[in-house]
Design a protein around this motif. Structure first.
Motif, PDB file in Angstrom:
ATOM      1  N   THR A 116       0.861  -1.174   0.000  1.00  0.00           N
ATOM      2  CA  THR A 116       0.000   0.000   0.000  1.00  0.00           C
ATOM      3  C   THR A 116       0.901   1.229   0.000  1.00  0.00           C
ATOM      4  OG1 THR A 116      -1.841   1.148   1.081  1.00  0.00           O
ATOM      5  CG2 THR A 116      -0.354  -0.103   2.548  1.00  0.00           C
ATOM      6  N   ALA A 117       0.785   2.024  -1.061  1.00  0.00           N
ATOM      7  CA  ALA A 117       1.677   3.182  -1.245  1.00  0.00           C
ATOM      8  C   ALA A 117       0.876   4.303  -1.898  1.00  0.00           C
ATOM      9  CB  ALA A 117       2.836   2.787  -2.155  1.00  0.00           C
ATOM     10  N   PRO A 118       1.256   5.560  -1.648  1.00  0.00           N
ATOM     11  CA  PRO A 118       0.538   6.649  -2.307  1.00  0.00           C
ATOM     12  C   PRO A 118       0.721   6.601  -3.824  1.00  0.00           C
ATOM     13  CG  PRO A 118       2.135   7.516  -0.713  1.00  0.00           C
ATOM     14  CD  PRO A 118       2.348   6.036  -0.787  1.00  0.00           C
ATOM     15  N   TYR A 119      -0.262   7.132  -4.525  1.00  0.00           N
ATOM     16  CA  TYR A 119      -0.202   7.180  -5.986  1.00  0.00           C
ATOM     17  C   TYR A 119       1.099   7.882  -6.419  1.00  0.00           C
ATOM     18  CZ  TYR A 119      -1.401   8.269 -10.786  1.00  0.00           C
ATOM     19  OH  TYR A 119      -1.364   8.375 -12.149  1.00  0.00           O
ATOM     20  N   GLY A 120       1.827   7.286  -7.317  1.00  0.00           N
ATOM     21  CA  GLY A 120       3.088   7.885  -7.784  1.00  0.00           C
ATOM     22  C   GLY A 120       4.298   7.382  -7.012  1.00  0.00           C
ATOM     23  N   PHE A 121       4.077   6.663  -5.921  1.00  0.00           N
ATOM     24  CA  PHE A 121       5.198   6.151  -5.114  1.00  0.00           C
ATOM     25  C   PHE A 121       5.142   4.629  -4.986  1.00  0.00           C
ATOM     26  CE2 PHE A 121       4.571  10.554  -3.935  1.00  0.00           C
ATOM     27  CZ  PHE A 121       5.871  11.060  -3.986  1.00  0.00           C
ATOM     28  N   GLU A 122       4.403   4.006  -5.893  1.00  0.00           N
ATOM     29  CA  GLU A 122       4.296   2.545  -5.883  1.00  0.00           C
ATOM     30  C   GLU A 122       5.626   1.947  -6.344  1.00  0.00           C
ATOM     31  OE1 GLU A 122       2.539   4.481  -7.934  1.00  0.00           O
ATOM     32  OE2 GLU A 122       0.396   4.259  -7.556  1.00  0.00           O
ATOM     33  N   PRO A 123       5.844   0.651  -6.049  1.00  0.00           N
ATOM     34  CA  PRO A 123       7.075   0.028  -6.555  1.00  0.00           C
ATOM     35  C   PRO A 123       7.045  -0.063  -8.074  1.00  0.00           C
ATOM     36  CG  PRO A 123       5.694  -1.574  -5.403  1.00  0.00           C
ATOM     37  CD  PRO A 123       5.032  -0.251  -5.242  1.00  0.00           C
ATOM     38  N   ASN A 124       8.205  -0.340  -8.651  1.00  0.00           N
ATOM     39  CA  ASN A 124       8.344  -0.547 -10.083  1.00  0.00           C
ATOM     40  C   ASN A 124       7.222  -1.474 -10.597  1.00  0.00           C
ATOM     41  OD1 ASN A 124       9.155  -1.472 -12.570  1.00  0.00           O
ATOM     42  ND2 ASN A 124      11.301  -1.785 -11.978  1.00  0.00           N
ATOM     43  N   PRO A 125       6.357  -0.991 -11.527  1.00  0.00           N
ATOM     44  CA  PRO A 125       5.221  -1.817 -11.996  1.00  0.00           C
ATOM     45  C   PRO A 125       5.661  -3.143 -12.614  1.00  0.00           C
ATOM     46  CG  PRO A 125       5.369   0.276 -13.216  1.00  0.00           C
ATOM     47  CD  PRO A 125       6.399   0.329 -12.137  1.00  0.00           C
ATOM     48  N   GLU A 126       6.878  -3.157 -13.191  1.00  0.00           N
ATOM     49  CA  GLU A 126       7.362  -4.418 -13.792  1.00  0.00           C
ATOM     50  C   GLU A 126       7.564  -5.498 -12.723  1.00  0.00           C
ATOM     51  OE1 GLU A 126      10.897  -3.650 -16.076  1.00  0.00           O
ATOM     52  OE2 GLU A 126       9.805  -2.209 -17.334  1.00  0.00           O
ATOM     53  N   LEU A 127       8.020  -5.041 -11.543  1.00  0.00           N
ATOM     54  CA  LEU A 127       8.225  -5.999 -10.441  1.00  0.00           C
ATOM     55  C   LEU A 127       6.880  -6.554  -9.981  1.00  0.00           C
ATOM     56  CD1 LEU A 127      10.783  -4.727  -7.749  1.00  0.00           C
ATOM     57  CD2 LEU A 127      10.916  -6.776  -9.171  1.00  0.00           C
ATOM     58  N   ILE A 128       5.900  -5.647  -9.836  1.00  0.00           N
ATOM     59  CA  ILE A 128       4.563  -6.071  -9.390  1.00  0.00           C
ATOM     60  C   ILE A 128       3.986  -7.075 -10.384  1.00  0.00           C
ATOM     61  CG2 ILE A 128       2.174  -5.276  -9.052  1.00  0.00           C
ATOM     62  CD1 ILE A 128       3.356  -3.884  -6.900  1.00  0.00           C
ATOM     63  N   GLU A 129       4.174  -6.782 -11.672  1.00  0.00           N
ATOM     64  CA  GLU A 129       3.613  -7.669 -12.689  1.00  0.00           C
ATOM     65  C   GLU A 129       4.317  -9.028 -12.678  1.00  0.00           C
ATOM     66  OE1 GLU A 129       2.993  -5.730 -16.499  1.00  0.00           O
ATOM     67  OE2 GLU A 129       3.082  -7.770 -17.357  1.00  0.00           O
ATOM     68  N   GLU A 130       5.646  -8.976 -12.622  1.00  0.00           N
ATOM     69  CA  GLU A 130       6.406 -10.232 -12.658  1.00  0.00           C
ATOM     70  C   GLU A 130       6.090 -11.125 -11.457  1.00  0.00           C
ATOM     71  OE1 GLU A 130      10.558  -9.674 -13.436  1.00  0.00           O
ATOM     72  OE2 GLU A 130      10.953 -11.837 -13.305  1.00  0.00           O
TER      73      GLU A 130
END
Ligand code: CP
Ligand code: NVA
Length: 306
Positions: free
Chosen positions: A181-195
């Motif tokens: 859970t992170a503020p909009y714009g401060f999320e982890p790298n989307p590629e990591l989340i997807e992988e």
């Protein structure tokens, strides 16, 4: 045989990681009993620090001393690293003189370049992208307090930074489910989340993300190198402060962790570290034991294990 490095948690297999955290607990007991164990007599650790540190420096330096070896602190201020000597050249030279190296730096690529040119194992002691040594200590701490973390729910609250990315890889390697859970714009790298979507999910509301968690972890709002963003970040991250009330939403036996240093009144409430569910002091101490176990593992072919 090619040299093993520890750039991130994927450099070791899940069973190697489990063996290291089990060994860390063993080394901790030995240390607490006052046993002398010196497998590293005559061995040297090179420690390159391009960022500040309390825990990492002391745990590596003390650990090497306890093992009978020595550690050399290298800062860019008083080595040629700070005067532009290429990383490749530095890696070749330093690794020709020491047995193992740890690096704390900014760009992860710099660490990778160093590894490619080092003839001895290199440990990531924090880059902008990952902080894997901290995760060894966190996993050891969870295991010591609650047993296996497999299939548990872990909630990461706050910045999608190097610690959060390390938790994502830990979810994959240790078999838990991570909610971020992170503020909009401060999320982890989307590629990591997807992988790693098989073990990671994003939850918008921090209070909702805490529900049913077995472990809640957070970190500073502005990491080293982001000091100028501190004010903006403080406004954006305010709803993500971890407090005893947030822990109340989790499982009754939830644990709270923070890699430290912590900022009371920012990412944690003033009273959180006094809450019995907080295990941050054990977590900090375990940096010592986990890294001793890691160094022993990486140098196992070179040393005589009694
Ligand atoms: N947690 C951690 O790495 O602390 P230091 O920055 O003090 O080394
Ligand atoms: N995310 C923090 C961790 C400090 C141990 C930083 O990179 O500064």
């Amino acid at each position: 045989m090619s040299v093993r490095h520890f750039r991130n948690l994927l450099d070791l297999t899940p069973s190697e990681l489990q063996a290291i955290i089990a060994r860390a607990s063993e080394l901790k007991q030995m240390q607490h009993r006052g046993e002398i164990y010196r497998p590293f007599v005559g061995r040297t650790l090179g420690m390159i620090f391009e960022k500040s540190s309390t825990r990492t420096r002391i745990s590596f330096e003390a650990g090497m001393g306890q093992f009978g070896g020595q550690a050399i602190f290298l800062s860019p201020k008083d080595t040629q690293l700070g005067r532009g000597e290429p990383i490749e050249d530095s890696a070749k030279v330093i690794s020709s003189m020491v047995d193992i190296i740890m690096i704390r730096t900014f760009e992860h690529k710099k660490l990778e370049l160093f590894c490619e040119n080092s003839s001895v194992p290199v440990i990531n002691a924090l880059t902008d992208d990952f902080h894997p040594c901290q995760l060894l200590a966190d996993m050891q701490t969870f295991h010591e307090h609650r047993g296996s973390i497999k299939d548990k729910i872990v909630t990461w609250v706050g910045d999608g930074n190097n610690m959060c990315a390390s938790y994502i890889l830990a979810a994959h390697q240790f078999g838990f489910h991570l909610r971020v859970t992170a503020p909009y714009g401060f999320e982890p790298n989307p590629e990591l989340i997807e992988e790693y979507s098989h073990c990671v999910s994003y939850v918008e509301d921090p209070q909702e993300a805490a529900r049913g968690a077995h472990l809640i972890a957070t970190d500073v709002w502005a990491s080293m190198g982001q000091e100028s963003e501190q004010m903006t970040r403080a406004r954006r991250f305010a709803p993500y402060q971890v407090s005893p009330a947030m822990l109340d939403k989790a499982e009754p036996d939830v644990l709270f962790m923070h890699c430290l240093p912590a900022h009371r009144g920012e990412e944690i409430s003033f009273d959180l570290l006094n809450d019995p569910r907080s295990v941050v002091w054990d977590e900090a101490e375990n940096r010592l034991h986990a890294q001793k176990a890691l160094m022993e593992f990486l140098l196992k072919d070179k040393i005589k294990l009694d």
